[in-house]
Design a protein around this motif. Structure first.
Motif, PDB file in Angstrom:
ATOM      1  N   LEU A 161     -29.125   4.969  -9.450  1.00 34.54           N
ATOM      2  CA  LEU A 161     -28.014   5.198  -8.537  1.00 34.54           C
ATOM      3  C   LEU A 161     -28.375   6.242  -7.493  1.00 34.54           C
ATOM      4  O   LEU A 161     -28.205   6.043  -6.296  1.00 34.54           O
ATOM      5  CB  LEU A 161     -26.796   5.653  -9.334  1.00 34.54           C
ATOM      6  N   LEU A 162     -28.899   7.369  -7.969  1.00 35.77           N
ATOM      7  CA  LEU A 162     -29.251   8.429  -7.030  1.00 35.77           C
ATOM      8  C   LEU A 162     -30.335   7.977  -6.062  1.00 35.77           C
ATOM      9  O   LEU A 162     -30.352   8.381  -4.904  1.00 35.77           O
ATOM     10  CB  LEU A 162     -29.732   9.672  -7.781  1.00 35.77           C
ATOM     11  N   SER A 163     -31.216   7.134  -6.552  1.00 40.44           N
ATOM     12  CA  SER A 163     -32.319   6.725  -5.678  1.00 40.44           C
ATOM     13  C   SER A 163     -31.810   5.947  -4.465  1.00 40.44           C
ATOM     14  O   SER A 163     -32.481   5.886  -3.441  1.00 40.44           O
ATOM     15  CB  SER A 163     -33.337   5.878  -6.449  1.00 40.44           C
ATOM     16  N   THR A 164     -30.606   5.386  -4.571  1.00 35.06           N
ATOM     17  CA  THR A 164     -30.093   4.641  -3.414  1.00 35.06           C
ATOM     18  C   THR A 164     -29.785   5.564  -2.250  1.00 35.06           C
ATOM     19  O   THR A 164     -29.602   5.124  -1.127  1.00 35.06           O
ATOM     20  CB  THR A 164     -28.814   3.869  -3.758  1.00 35.06           C
ATOM     21  N   LEU A 165     -29.726   6.856  -2.518  1.00 38.03           N
ATOM     22  CA  LEU A 165     -29.457   7.805  -1.440  1.00 38.03           C
ATOM     23  C   LEU A 165     -30.725   8.185  -0.702  1.00 38.03           C
ATOM     24  O   LEU A 165     -30.674   8.846   0.322  1.00 38.03           O
ATOM     25  CB  LEU A 165     -28.847   9.088  -2.007  1.00 38.03           C
ATOM     26  N   MET A 166     -31.851   7.785  -1.265  1.00 38.28           N
ATOM     27  CA  MET A 166     -33.080   8.384  -0.784  1.00 38.28           C
ATOM     28  C   MET A 166     -33.797   7.612   0.314  1.00 38.28           C
ATOM     29  O   MET A 166     -34.889   7.979   0.716  1.00 38.28           O
ATOM     30  CB  MET A 166     -34.018   8.610  -1.971  1.00 38.28           C
ATOM     31  N   LEU A 167     -33.193   6.524   0.735  1.00 41.27           N
ATOM     32  CA  LEU A 167     -33.772   5.839   1.887  1.00 41.27           C
ATOM     33  C   LEU A 167     -32.810   5.985   3.054  1.00 41.27           C
ATOM     34  O   LEU A 167     -31.622   5.769   2.889  1.00 41.27           O
ATOM     35  CB  LEU A 167     -33.941   4.342   1.603  1.00 41.27           C
ATOM     36  N   PRO A 168     -33.294   6.296   4.233  1.00 37.74           N
ATOM     37  CA  PRO A 168     -32.360   6.449   5.356  1.00 37.74           C
ATOM     38  C   PRO A 168     -31.686   5.123   5.659  1.00 37.74           C
ATOM     39  O   PRO A 168     -32.263   4.058   5.448  1.00 37.74           O
ATOM     40  CB  PRO A 168     -33.257   6.884   6.515  1.00 37.74           C
ATOM     41  N   PHE A 169     -30.482   5.212   6.147  1.00 36.21           N
ATOM     42  CA  PHE A 169     -29.690   4.008   6.357  1.00 36.21           C
ATOM     43  C   PHE A 169     -30.369   3.013   7.285  1.00 36.21           C
ATOM     44  O   PHE A 169     -30.354   1.811   7.045  1.00 36.21           O
ATOM     45  CB  PHE A 169     -28.311   4.385   6.911  1.00 36.21           C
ATOM     46  N   PHE A 170     -30.988   3.509   8.351  1.00 38.04           N
ATOM     47  CA  PHE A 170     -31.490   2.566   9.346  1.00 38.04           C
ATOM     48  C   PHE A 170     -32.620   1.705   8.806  1.00 38.04           C
ATOM     49  O   PHE A 170     -32.941   0.676   9.366  1.00 38.04           O
ATOM     50  CB  PHE A 170     -31.910   3.282  10.636  1.00 38.04           C
ATOM     51  N   ILE A 171     -33.213   2.124   7.690  1.00 37.62           N
ATOM     52  CA  ILE A 171     -34.248   1.288   7.097  1.00 37.62           C
ATOM     53  C   ILE A 171     -33.622   0.119   6.354  1.00 37.62           C
ATOM     54  O   ILE A 171     -34.139  -0.984   6.333  1.00 37.62           O
ATOM     55  CB  ILE A 171     -35.141   2.134   6.161  1.00 37.62           C
ATOM     56  N   ARG A 172     -32.475   0.369   5.746  1.00 41.96           N
ATOM     57  CA  ARG A 172     -31.798  -0.737   5.055  1.00 41.96           C
ATOM     58  C   ARG A 172     -31.055  -1.622   6.030  1.00 41.96           C
ATOM     59  O   ARG A 172     -30.600  -2.714   5.679  1.00 41.96           O
ATOM     60  CB  ARG A 172     -30.768  -0.183   4.061  1.00 41.96           C
ATOM     61  N   MET A 173     -30.938  -1.136   7.255  1.00 44.92           N
ATOM     62  CA  MET A 173     -30.017  -1.759   8.182  1.00 44.92           C
ATOM     63  C   MET A 173     -30.342  -3.206   8.493  1.00 44.92           C
ATOM     64  O   MET A 173     -29.454  -4.046   8.526  1.00 44.92           O
ATOM     65  CB  MET A 173     -29.996  -0.963   9.496  1.00 44.92           C
ATOM     66  N   ILE A 174     -31.610  -3.508   8.729  1.00 46.78           N
ATOM     67  CA  ILE A 174     -31.926  -4.878   9.114  1.00 46.78           C
ATOM     68  C   ILE A 174     -31.679  -5.860   7.977  1.00 46.78           C
ATOM     69  O   ILE A 174     -31.023  -6.878   8.182  1.00 46.78           O
ATOM     70  CB  ILE A 174     -33.347  -4.964   9.693  1.00 46.78           C
ATOM     71  N   PRO A 175     -32.155  -5.608   6.772  1.00 45.29           N
ATOM     72  CA  PRO A 175     -31.801  -6.533   5.690  1.00 45.29           C
ATOM     73  C   PRO A 175     -30.288  -6.641   5.493  1.00 45.29           C
ATOM     74  O   PRO A 175     -29.770  -7.730   5.243  1.00 45.29           O
ATOM     75  CB  PRO A 175     -32.459  -5.916   4.455  1.00 45.29           C
ATOM     76  N   LEU A 176     -29.581  -5.516   5.640  1.00 45.61           N
ATOM     77  CA  LEU A 176     -28.122  -5.574   5.504  1.00 45.61           C
ATOM     78  C   LEU A 176     -27.522  -6.455   6.585  1.00 45.61           C
ATOM     79  O   LEU A 176     -26.550  -7.176   6.351  1.00 45.61           O
ATOM     80  CB  LEU A 176     -27.526  -4.164   5.634  1.00 45.61           C
ATOM     81  N   TYR A 177     -28.106  -6.365   7.764  1.00 47.69           N
ATOM     82  CA  TYR A 177     -27.612  -7.162   8.869  1.00 47.69           C
ATOM     83  C   TYR A 177     -27.849  -8.635   8.598  1.00 47.69           C
ATOM     84  O   TYR A 177     -26.975  -9.471   8.842  1.00 47.69           O
ATOM     85  CB  TYR A 177     -28.321  -6.712  10.153  1.00 47.69           C
ATOM     86  N   ILE A 178     -29.026  -8.949   8.078  1.00 47.01           N
ATOM     87  CA  ILE A 178     -29.315 -10.338   7.717  1.00 47.01           C
ATOM     88  C   ILE A 178     -28.284 -10.816   6.699  1.00 47.01           C
ATOM     89  O   ILE A 178     -27.711 -11.902   6.825  1.00 47.01           O
ATOM     90  CB  ILE A 178     -30.731 -10.459   7.133  1.00 47.01           C
ATOM     91  N   LEU A 179     -28.040  -9.982   5.689  1.00 47.48           N
ATOM     92  CA  LEU A 179     -27.084 -10.328   4.646  1.00 47.48           C
ATOM     93  C   LEU A 179     -25.692 -10.573   5.227  1.00 47.48           C
ATOM     94  O   LEU A 179     -25.035 -11.578   4.946  1.00 47.48           O
ATOM     95  CB  LEU A 179     -27.027  -9.187   3.630  1.00 47.48           C
ATOM     96  N   THR A 180     -25.266  -9.657   6.077  1.00 47.04           N
ATOM     97  CA  THR A 180     -23.936  -9.767   6.658  1.00 47.04           C
ATOM     98  C   THR A 180     -23.817 -11.014   7.526  1.00 47.04           C
ATOM     99  O   THR A 180     -22.783 -11.693   7.519  1.00 47.04           O
ATOM    100  CB  THR A 180     -23.613  -8.507   7.492  1.00 47.04           C
ATOM    101  N   ALA A 181     -24.878 -11.310   8.263  1.00 48.25           N
ATOM    102  CA  ALA A 181     -24.846 -12.505   9.108  1.00 48.25           C
ATOM    103  C   ALA A 181     -24.733 -13.748   8.249  1.00 48.25           C
ATOM    104  O   ALA A 181     -23.968 -14.663   8.551  1.00 48.25           O
ATOM    105  CB  ALA A 181     -26.089 -12.554   9.978  1.00 48.25           C
ATOM    106  N   GLU A 182     -25.485 -13.782   7.152  1.00 49.54           N
ATOM    107  CA  GLU A 182     -25.441 -14.979   6.306  1.00 49.54           C
ATOM    108  C   GLU A 182     -24.104 -15.161   5.630  1.00 49.54           C
ATOM    109  O   GLU A 182     -23.690 -16.271   5.329  1.00 49.54           O
ATOM    110  CB  GLU A 182     -26.553 -14.917   5.265  1.00 49.54           C
ATOM    111  N   LEU A 183     -23.402 -14.042   5.396  1.00 54.96           N
ATOM    112  CA  LEU A 183     -22.069 -14.160   4.806  1.00 54.96           C
ATOM    113  C   LEU A 183     -21.042 -14.523   5.858  1.00 54.96           C
ATOM    114  O   LEU A 183     -19.870 -14.718   5.539  1.00 54.96           O
ATOM    115  CB  LEU A 183     -21.672 -12.828   4.149  1.00 54.96           C
ATOM    116  N   GLY A 184     -21.475 -14.565   7.121  1.00 55.58           N
ATOM    117  CA  GLY A 184     -20.538 -14.882   8.188  1.00 55.58           C
ATOM    118  C   GLY A 184     -19.597 -13.732   8.493  1.00 55.58           C
ATOM    119  O   GLY A 184     -18.507 -13.920   9.026  1.00 55.58           O
TER     120      GLY A 184
END
Lengths: 278, 410, 295
Positions: free
Chosen positions: A115-138
């Motif tokens: 759980l704590l490790s999820t804090l350890m990457l800056p948001f903008f690095i997760r951003m593109i995969p999250l964006y892909i995910l969000t786009a696929e969910l419409g």
């Protein structure tokens, strides 16, 4: 017999007040400057000299903002997003924090570390995969798309865990011996003591989300779905920032958080705490 | 009950609008270029294409780039994108842009592309004969000076070469007032390099040449103005461009190097300021930097044909004139530069005169695909010279070596 | 069944019931993106948006040998340590003072908290304006007092301390607030019992308050270090990484690598290296501060 209050006030000396005054001025002055900036006319702004007291108060800046962009809609968006996220956090974080603070179960250490490790990457690095995910969910350009990536976070869970740690475990065990279910223990024993922590969590979550910029930038494409943060960037020219209007927007951005803080004050007042073990 | 019925109506409305869905054309634009003239173009487009809405996304450049990069990674591209210069070759090399040759073959004659465009504005958006972008604005920076301040210091005319420039700057400088306010953005130093006969990149040797003695002299000249002569301000580090303009508008800097984008702010900020635009300095040659927005259609765009239609409208001659005169923005069409309205405009006329000797220092570099990396290193070099006051030649040689190493890499 | 009926069994069942939505959520919204980025870090080129080639751990090797990366890391470490200590220490003192009977404590608390409420975009604008060497108020005031002026954000030696100061300015109120909430959770009986024993204010503070604040301090220290080590807004908005890279912090370097140079694979590798550092730092902090201190 000496009262606690007497001993304290002897310590609340002049030095204390000077220190407090220093911090208050330090905190307040830039804020005054922002308000001043928000009321400045273009002439003051471009004079190139620092202007603290504007030569004329251009209150119309506050109106211009509403004209230049659908600012009312921006405010609504910000509230829906930040408010939605805050409510989700208040529902989940104390409960999950309690589980990590007081319960013993296999795999706890590992899961908390994960759980704590999820804090350890800056948001903008997760951003593109999250964006892909969000786009696929419409969910692009929607409230859910804006809310879901922040619905839970290790930050709030961790905070609640730390606030819950000091509660005596014996209290909980006693309740268990009395036959109370885990859920009942959480609701009746733990939750009532979490007034100030939950108020803090609500306030900090709301403020943080209210000021979030990067995710709305990427996920929102229409003008109407913009929250205040990305809405404000419409006021900049290509290479030139209309600071007075931006500051006006900043001032408006500031007010809801301030009101929330004032509202939360009653929860910060020390509630009647459970006394120690009888 | 009222709430329930309200919700029902909204839901119904949403359902209805979802079924009678209009087509949307997504375009990305810079917030500072949201001119009324362009708003008009969009309105006319929507009127001519019933059922279509243009979603006019307006951003600052860095935000636009972040968003665009995210979009391209998902394949969720907008239909038309404005870029500040250099992105077209960059993304084209990655296969992310639609080649426009078919469109141009059909409409080129009518719209005047490429013949009516200044030559180098076409070249910078063309790779291997394929058109990947169309120039929307064409700008160049030149000397903007405060007439009164120079006159008071004894200079009736603006400086024409480096010596005169230096003398004027020193003469004007007093407490709280400076002769020159340089911009901290590294690109603003390329004019000096080119004026001194230097070059940024040599296509033949595939090496950067900003470490040549000419280039080093140029950078040293500016650095000395700041640190030795104390006649120029030390630019404030940061991502914004407006420091020099602010000082100029306030009458605290007598000369700045800038382009038409600062005209609006200066006019609004200090209408009484007596200022003028001068041709760029001539040392070993006369040169300045060019820039300006181009439009491109991403490969993943959903409506490329409509995007092309809108693009044509944005770059039409009438639009160029309507957009340029009130906003002081210079345009790429040759016919625009020849138009009487433009020629008679005091500011526009002067800025457009620099276009012939303006240089796009990164155009050839962009074709290597390493432009961003090299520019980053150049920026670091410039900052090292300016802020650490290190000798220009040593720093530039050092960074040029690094840049060339990057260029060698695959 | 015996296990499930036991207290431990019931606890475990409850725990897993509560955690299951969280496990699902974090897997989708955190671990999936992290996995994608990890995969991307083994490629050179633009693994997510264009062509790329598998290069194994090359990106990691390059990152570890890149001088620019090392410099950025050192700067960021300084930024994080100074920022954390500089925030927590004053915050604790302020919280101790303001949790007690001070006039207008509520208002003062609110004011000190203001800076955190303001969006950092605005904070940066404000401070850049105040700190501008030629048109800024700070230098104007200093020179009118006859004191030397500085190019605060434009001198390589003062730029990093200046942005550290700005971040501390913004964060003190928030740390103070959390400390106050924790202090107010401490039952008054403990203090009253100490009074009966004749303890002084200072003894009460150091023997009761501070130890009971250990969990809070752990939280604040961990969060602060994590946030500082990843901070992008401060350098991006205040100085763009300048002057002469004096404030080019690690996250800014990563961001530019990803979005300006479009070298996403390398940027991912850089992020994971920092993740390892943060893991170690956090583990150390837990080692020292994760004590079960209860009343």
């Amino acid at each position: 017999m000496r009262h606690v209050a007497d001993q304290r006030s002897a310590g609340t000396s002049l030095i204390t007040y000077i220190v407090l005054a220093f911090f208050v001025i330090l905190a307040l002055f830039p804020f005054f400057y922002m308000v001043s900036l928000s009321l400045q006319s273009d002439a003051d702004l471009f004079s190139g000299l620092p202007v603290i007291i504007p030569s004329e108060l251009q209150f119309s800046n506050y109106l211009t903002i509403w004209e230049k962009a659908p600012f009312a809609r921006f405010i609504v968006n910000s509230f829906v997003i930040a408010g939605g996220i805050t409510i989700l956090h208040l529902l989940f974080d104390p409960l999950i924090g309690y589980v990590f603070a007081k319960l013993v179960f296999p795999g706890m250490r590992f899961m908390f570390a994960a759980l704590l490790s999820t804090l350890m990457l800056p948001f903008f690095i997760r951003m593109i995969p999250l964006y892909i995910l969000t786009a696929e969910l419409g969910w692009l350009d929607t409230y859910q798309g804006l809310i879901m990536p922040f619905a839970m976070s290790a930050y709030g869970i961790f905070m609640m865990r730390q606030f819950i740690r000091p509660i005596p475990s014996d209290l909980l065990d006693a309740a268990r011996l009395d036959g109370a279910s885990e859920w009942r223990i959480y609701r009746a024993v733990v939750l009532p003591q979490l007034g100030p922590p939950m108020a803090t969590l609500a306030l900090l979550t709301f403020v943080f989300q209210f000021n979030e910029f990067l995710w709305p930038l990427v996920v929102v494409s229409s003008v109407e779905m913009r929250p205040i943060t990305t809405g404000l960037t419409l006021f900049n020219s290509e290479f030139f920032t209309q600071w007075n209007l931006t500051a006006t927007g900043g001032a408006i951005l500031f007010v809801p958080s301030l009101l929330l803080f004032v509202f939360m004050q009653r929860y910060f007042v020390q509630s009647v705490m459970m006394s120690g073990m009888k | 009950m009222k709430l329930v019925s309200r919700i029902a109506v909204t839901a119904l409305g949403l359902a209805l609008s979802a079924s009678a869905k209009a087509e949307t054309l997504k375009i990305y634009w810079n917030a500072g270029h949201a001119y009324p003239a362009y708003a008009e173009v969009i309105k006319k487009f929507e009127a001519d294409h019933p059922g279509w809405t243009v979603e006019w996304g307006r951003f600052q450049w860095p935000d636009l780039r972040t968003k665009l990069v995210a979009d391209l990674s998902v394949g969720n591209a907008p239909d038309l994108v404005a870029e500040p210069g250099g992105w077209v070759p960059e993304f084209a090399l990655q296969g992310k842009i639609t080649a426009l040759n078919d469109f141009v073959a059909k409409d080129g004659k009518a719209m005047g592309y490429p013949d009516d465009w200044q030559d180098f504005s076409v070249a910078r958006n063309t790779i291997d004969g394929k058109y990947y972008g169309v120039q929307l604005h064409l700008t160049c920076a030149t000397l903007v000076y405060n007439v009164d301040l120079l006159k008071a210091a004894g200079f009736e005319k603006p400086p024409a070469n480096w010596d005169e420039f230096r003398n004027a700057a020193i003469a004007v400088t007093k407490t709280g007032r400076f002769g020159f306010a340089p911009n901290q953005v590294a690109g603003y130093f390329t004019p000096w390099i080119y004026q001194n006969g230097g070059k940024f990149y040599d296509k033949a040797t595939k090496k950067v040449t900003f470490d040549s003695p000419e280039a080093a002299q140029a950078l040293q000249f500016v650095a000395d103005l700041i640190h030795k002569d104390k006649a120029a301000t030390l630019p404030v580090a940061g991502a914004d461009y407006e420091g020099p303009q602010k000082l100029f508008t306030a009458g605290r800097a007598a000369m700045i190097l800038t382009g038409p984008w600062d005209v609006g702010p200066i006019k609004t900020g200090n209408p009484k300021l007596n200022w003028d635009v001068a041709p760029s300095l001539t040392e070993k040659g006369q040169a300045t930097m060019s820039g300006g927005v181009s439009l491109f259609i991403p490969k993943d765009a959903k409506h490329p044909a409509e995007a092309w239609d809108l693009l044509k409208r944005f770059v039409a001659l009438d639009t160029e004139i309507a957009a340029s005169v009130p906003n002081g923005m210079t345009m790429p069409r040759k016919s625009w530069a020849a138009d009487p309205k433009v020629k008679s405009d005091p500011v526009l006329g002067k800025f457009s005169q620099c276009l012939p000797y303006a240089v796009d220092s990164s155009a050839e570099l962009a074709l290597t695909g390493k432009n961003a990396t090299v520019q980053d290193l150049f920026k670091a070099a410039v900052q090292d010279i300016l802020y650490n006051n290190k000798p220009a030649q040593a720093v530039l040689s050092d960074y040029a070596a690094k840049a060339n190493a990057e260029l060698q890499k695959k | 069944m015996k296990f499930l009926n036991s207290h431990h069994g019931r606890q475990a069942a409850f725990a897993y019931l509560v955690l299951s939505p969280a496990i699902l959520y974090f897997s989708v919204y955190f671990f999936y993106p992290i996995a994608v980025e990890l995969w991307a870090s083994f490629f050179r080129g633009q693994p997510l948006i264009g062509d790329s080639e598998f290069t194994g751990i090359d990106n990691y090797v390059q990152a570890l040998t890149d001088q620019r990366v090392r410099d950025a890391f050192v700067r960021t470490a300084i930024f994080a340590i100074c920022g954390t200590i500089g925030t927590l220490l004053p915050a604790l003192c302020l919280a101790a003072i303001l949790a007690g009977p001070v006039k207008a404590a509520t208002t003062i608390r609110a004011i000190i908290f203001f800076p955190y409420i303001i969006s950092f975009v605005i904070v940066a604008l404000m401070w850049k304006s105040i700190l501008d060497p030629y048109t800024g108020i700070l230098n104007a005031v200093l020179s009118s007092l006859g004191l030397p002026t500085q190019n605060w954000l434009s001198t390589p030696s003062t730029a990093l301390p200046t942005i550290i100061a700005v971040t501390i300015w913004k964060d003190i109120g928030y740390a103070m607030l959390i400390y106050i909430a924790a202090i107010q959770s401490i039952p008054k009986d403990l203090y009253e019992a100490a009074d009966v024993d004749g303890a002084s204010a200072r003894q009460k503070f150091f023997r009761i308050t501070v130890p009971l604040l250990t969990p809070t301090t752990l939280f604040l220290a961990v969060i602060s270090m994590i946030a500082h080590l990843q901070d992008l807004s401060a350098p991006y908005l205040l100085t763009g990484g300048g002057p002469a890279e004096a404030t080019r912090l690690y996250a800014l370097h990563v961001y530019e690598t990803a979005f300006v140079e479009l070298n996403i694979g390398y940027a991912s590798a850089l992020s994971f290296l920092m993740l390892i550092v943060i893991l170690i730092v956090t583990a150390l902090q837990f080692r020292f501060l994760n004590r079960e201190v209860s009343y």
